[in-house]
Design a protein around this motif. Structure first.
Motif, PDB file in Angstrom:
ATOM      1  N   ALA A  60       0.833  -1.208   0.000  1.00 54.81           N
ATOM      2  CA  ALA A  60       0.000   0.000   0.000  1.00 54.81           C
ATOM      3  C   ALA A  60       0.867   1.258   0.000  1.00 54.81           C
ATOM      4  CB  ALA A  60      -0.938  -0.010   1.199  1.00 54.81           C
ATOM      5  N   ILE A  61       1.947   1.234   0.773  1.00 55.80           N
ATOM      6  CA  ILE A  61       2.860   2.379   0.813  1.00 55.80           C
ATOM      7  C   ILE A  61       3.499   2.595  -0.562  1.00 55.80           C
ATOM      8  CG2 ILE A  61       5.064   3.187   1.766  1.00 55.80           C
ATOM      9  CD1 ILE A  61       4.149   1.831   4.426  1.00 55.80           C
ATOM     10  N   ILE A  62       3.859   1.515  -1.237  1.00 57.25           N
ATOM     11  CA  ILE A  62       4.436   1.625  -2.582  1.00 57.25           C
ATOM     12  C   ILE A  62       3.443   2.304  -3.524  1.00 57.25           C
ATOM     13  CG2 ILE A  62       5.121   0.279  -4.615  1.00 57.25           C
ATOM     14  CD1 ILE A  62       6.341  -1.760  -2.620  1.00 57.25           C
ATOM     15  N   VAL A  63       2.191   1.881  -3.486  1.00 56.23           N
ATOM     16  CA  VAL A  63       1.164   2.466  -4.359  1.00 56.23           C
ATOM     17  C   VAL A  63       1.002   3.951  -4.055  1.00 56.23           C
ATOM     18  CG1 VAL A  63      -1.288   2.444  -4.934  1.00 56.23           C
ATOM     19  CG2 VAL A  63      -0.034   0.292  -4.770  1.00 56.23           C
ATOM     20  N   VAL A  64       0.944   4.306  -2.781  1.00 56.35           N
ATOM     21  CA  VAL A  64       0.811   5.719  -2.403  1.00 56.35           C
ATOM     22  C   VAL A  64       2.012   6.517  -2.924  1.00 56.35           C
ATOM     23  CG1 VAL A  64       0.794   7.332  -0.449  1.00 56.35           C
ATOM     24  CG2 VAL A  64      -0.683   5.318  -0.417  1.00 56.35           C
ATOM     25  N   MET A 103       4.316  10.542  -6.695  1.00 56.40           N
ATOM     26  CA  MET A 103       5.290  10.881  -7.747  1.00 56.40           C
ATOM     27  C   MET A 103       4.594  11.338  -9.013  1.00 56.40           C
ATOM     28  SD  MET A 103       8.589   8.443  -7.740  1.00 56.40           S
ATOM     29  CE  MET A 103       9.338   9.496  -8.964  1.00 56.40           C
ATOM     30  N   ASN A 104       3.506  10.672  -9.378  1.00 52.57           N
ATOM     31  CA  ASN A 104       2.810  11.038 -10.610  1.00 52.57           C
ATOM     32  C   ASN A 104       2.079  12.359 -10.485  1.00 52.57           C
ATOM     33  OD1 ASN A 104       3.151   9.014 -12.778  1.00 52.57           O
ATOM     34  ND2 ASN A 104       2.653   7.662 -11.097  1.00 52.57           N
ATOM     35  N   VAL A 105       1.571  12.654  -9.319  1.00 49.28           N
ATOM     36  CA  VAL A 105       0.927  13.955  -9.117  1.00 49.28           C
ATOM     37  C   VAL A 105       1.960  15.068  -9.240  1.00 49.28           C
ATOM     38  CG1 VAL A 105      -0.185  15.406  -7.360  1.00 49.28           C
ATOM     39  CG2 VAL A 105      -0.990  13.081  -7.729  1.00 49.28           C
TER      40      VAL A 105
END
Length: 109
Positions: free
Chosen positions: A91-95, A100-102
């Motif tokens: 979950a931390i990886i996804v966040v 980064m993309n934002v």
């Protein structure tokens, strides 16, 4: 089209990583060949995608989804344990990838 290339690069990387486990230390030739071919294909596809996408966010997506794919594949194919802390890590990886993309965008400016 570059996003399709990233998706295919992720799939090839996950396949190669899972085959790395199946190769049993490169003692099994079939899975060992899949490792080599899978990583080569993954890097070629990723390089093609990076001709029109920013490297930071794309690499974050590639590595994060590859990590999660390898985790899920390990559970499904090799009966590896699922621990709450591992799920929290995913979950931390996804966040992190979302952040980064934002902040970084996805295409060359």
């Amino acid at each position: 089209m570059p996003y399709v290339l990233v998706g295919l690069a992720i799939a090839a990387e996950v396949m190669a990583t899972l085959s790395l486990r199946a190769s049993e230390g490169f003692t099994k030739w079939g899975p060992s060949a899949v490792v080599v071919v899978g990583y080569i294909v993954s890097f070629i596809l990723l390089a093609k995608a990076l001709t029109s996408l920013n490297v930071g966010p794309v690499y974050a997506i590639w590595s994060a989804l590859g990590t999660i794919g390898a985790f899920v594949g390990g559970v499904l194919l090799f009966d590896e344990p699922v621990r709450p802390v591992a799920i929290a890590g995913a979950a931390i990886i996804v966040v992190g990838v979302v952040v980064m993309n934002v902040g970084g965008g996805m295409s060359h400016g």
